[in-house]
Design a protein around this motif. Sequence first.
Motif, short mmCIF file in Angstrom:
data_model
loop_
_atom_site.label_atom_id
_atom_site.label_comp_id
_atom_site.label_asym_id
_atom_site.label_seq_id
_atom_site.Cartn_x
_atom_site.Cartn_y
_atom_site.Cartn_z
N ASP A 104 0.84 -1.19 0.00
CA ASP A 104 0.00 0.00 0.00
C ASP A 104 0.88 1.25 0.00
N GLU A 105 0.68 2.12 -0.98
CA GLU A 105 1.51 3.31 -1.11
C GLU A 105 1.35 4.26 0.07
N THR A 106 0.13 4.39 0.58
CA THR A 106 -0.10 5.27 1.72
C THR A 106 0.69 4.80 2.94
N LEU A 107 0.70 3.50 3.17
CA LEU A 107 1.42 2.97 4.32
C LEU A 107 2.93 3.00 4.11
N SER A 108 3.37 2.86 2.88
CA SER A 108 4.81 2.86 2.64
C SER A 108 5.40 4.27 2.66
N THR A 109 4.59 5.30 2.37
CA THR A 109 5.12 6.66 2.37
C THR A 109 4.94 7.34 3.73
N ALA A 110 4.00 6.89 4.53
CA ALA A 110 3.78 7.49 5.85
C ALA A 110 4.84 6.97 6.82
N GLU A 116 -3.29 15.77 10.29
CA GLU A 116 -4.47 14.95 10.59
C GLU A 116 -4.92 14.11 9.39
N ASP A 117 -4.77 14.62 8.16
CA ASP A 117 -5.16 13.86 6.97
C ASP A 117 -4.29 12.63 6.80
N VAL A 118 -3.00 12.76 7.01
CA VAL A 118 -2.08 11.63 6.90
C VAL A 118 -2.38 10.60 7.98
N ILE A 119 -2.66 11.07 9.18
CA ILE A 119 -2.96 10.16 10.29
C ILE A 119 -4.24 9.38 10.02
N GLN A 120 -5.27 10.07 9.54
CA GLN A 120 -6.54 9.41 9.26
C GLN A 120 -6.40 8.40 8.12
N ALA A 121 -5.67 8.76 7.07
CA ALA A 121 -5.46 7.85 5.95
C ALA A 121 -4.69 6.61 6.40
N ALA A 122 -3.68 6.79 7.23
CA ALA A 122 -2.90 5.65 7.73
C ALA A 122 -3.76 4.76 8.61
N ARG A 123 -4.61 5.36 9.45
CA ARG A 123 -5.50 4.58 10.32
C ARG A 123 -6.44 3.71 9.49
N GLU A 124 -7.02 4.30 8.44
CA GLU A 124 -7.93 3.54 7.58
C GLU A 124 -7.21 2.41 6.86
N ARG A 125 -6.02 2.69 6.33
CA ARG A 125 -5.27 1.66 5.61
C ARG A 125 -4.77 0.56 6.54
N LEU A 126 -4.39 0.91 7.75
CA LEU A 126 -3.98 -0.13 8.70
C LEU A 126 -5.15 -1.02 9.09
#
Length: 81
Positions: A27-33, A59-69
């Motif tokens: 997942d790109e979101t998880l690999s870049t965060a 907050e946007d990065v945190i929320q996106a990471a939470r959803e992807r995790l």
Amino acid sequence: MVSRRIERINHLLRQEIAEILAQEVKDETLSTALISIIDVDTSPDLRMAKVYFSVYGDEDVIQAARERLTRAAGFLHRNLK
């Protein structure tokens, strides 16, 4: 009081989850965060584990990471067996 065995299991789970996130998740979101696995709290019967994490960013990065995790939970569970 948490037993020494549970403490060791929590530590190993924390290391393994961090390694899986770093090397195997596509997942790109998880690999870049910038995500850190802070703690794992395993139940005494080893049926459940709560994973605590930290994300560096707004907050946007945190929320996106939470959803992807949350979506990746099944993948992580299968790879930990």
